[in-house]
Design a protein around this motif. Structure first.
Motif, mmCIF file in Angstrom:
data_model
loop_
_atom_site.group_PDB
_atom_site.id
_atom_site.type_symbol
_atom_site.label_atom_id
_atom_site.label_comp_id
_atom_site.label_asym_id
_atom_site.label_seq_id
_atom_site.Cartn_x
_atom_site.Cartn_y
_atom_site.Cartn_z
ATOM 1 N N SER A 133 59.721 30.975 5.204
ATOM 2 C CA SER A 133 58.951 32.216 4.711
ATOM 3 C C SER A 133 58.442 32.589 6.146
ATOM 4 N N ASP A 134 57.989 31.708 7.183
ATOM 5 C CA ASP A 134 57.514 32.174 8.228
ATOM 6 C C ASP A 134 58.562 32.636 9.281
ATOM 7 N N LEU A 179 60.682 40.188 10.107
ATOM 8 C CA LEU A 179 59.968 41.437 9.734
ATOM 9 C C LEU A 179 59.055 42.109 10.836
ATOM 10 N N HIS A 180 58.434 41.201 11.477
ATOM 11 C CA HIS A 180 57.236 41.716 12.324
ATOM 12 C C HIS A 180 58.222 42.348 13.520
ATOM 13 N N GLU A 226 61.974 49.152 15.501
ATOM 14 C CA GLU A 226 61.697 50.368 14.793
ATOM 15 C C GLU A 226 60.973 51.364 15.814
ATOM 16 N N GLN A 227 59.682 50.598 16.156
ATOM 17 C CA GLN A 227 58.755 51.342 16.801
ATOM 18 C C GLN A 227 59.324 51.909 18.170
ATOM 19 N N LEU A 228 60.121 51.108 18.926
ATOM 20 C CA LEU A 228 60.720 51.271 20.187
ATOM 21 C C LEU A 228 61.750 52.407 19.733
ATOM 22 N N ALA A 247 68.269 40.903 20.418
ATOM 23 C CA ALA A 247 67.677 40.039 20.257
ATOM 24 C C ALA A 247 67.178 39.603 18.648
ATOM 25 N N LEU A 248 66.787 40.981 18.045
ATOM 26 C CA LEU A 248 66.461 40.853 16.811
ATOM 27 C C LEU A 248 67.689 40.440 15.852
ATOM 28 N N ALA A 249 68.990 40.912 16.020
ATOM 29 C CA ALA A 249 70.117 40.689 15.593
ATOM 30 C C ALA A 249 70.372 39.577 15.626
ATOM 31 N N ASP A 250 70.404 38.910 16.849
ATOM 32 C CA ASP A 250 70.782 37.300 16.964
ATOM 33 C C ASP A 250 69.695 36.401 16.229
#
Length: 127
Positions: free
Chosen positions: A7-8, A14-15, A21-23, A51-54
């Protein structure tokens, strides 16, 4: 992975997704306003997106989206590598032009993300 750890991990993902998305939204606004996007902002987006995809890849494997997660992570890392090769913008100790990264674009991503994290920890502008 325990239920709480899982969950964490999803919450952190998600964060980070929101931050990326903001970038992307900032880049779109900049392009609309100025007719172009500055290189450092584009690179920062590519780096954070890769980095997010990784980071999402192992979580996606647990949910049955292994192929999609792996392909996304590999392509995003390759996009960063190609950008840095084309613009000479890598910041890590081993240059993007080094042939070792041909077989390991995610290794290059990890190197560059580590530099970003250090910069952010030190409060570097533009990090």
């Amino acid at each position: 992975m325990t239920r709480q750890a899982d969950s964490d991990a999803w919450r952190a993902l998600l964060h980070e997704t929101y931050a990326v998305e903001q970038l992307g939204n900032d880049l779109t606004r900049q392009a609309l306003r100025d007719g172009a996007v500055d290189g450092p902002s584009q690179r920062r987006y590519l780096l954070r997106r890769a980095a997010l995809a990784d980071r999402a890849d192992p979580l996606q494997r647990e949910t049955g989206f292994a192929a999609a997660g792996e392909v996304d992570a590999d392509l995003a890392a390759l996009g960063l590598l190609e950008w840095d090769r084309g613009h000479g913008t890598g910041r890590g100790p081993v240059a993007a032009a080094d042939g070792r990264w041909d077989a390991d674009p995610r290794g290059y991503l990890h190197q560059e993300h580590a530099v970003l994290v250090l910069d952010e920890d030190q409060g570097e502008p533009g990090a």
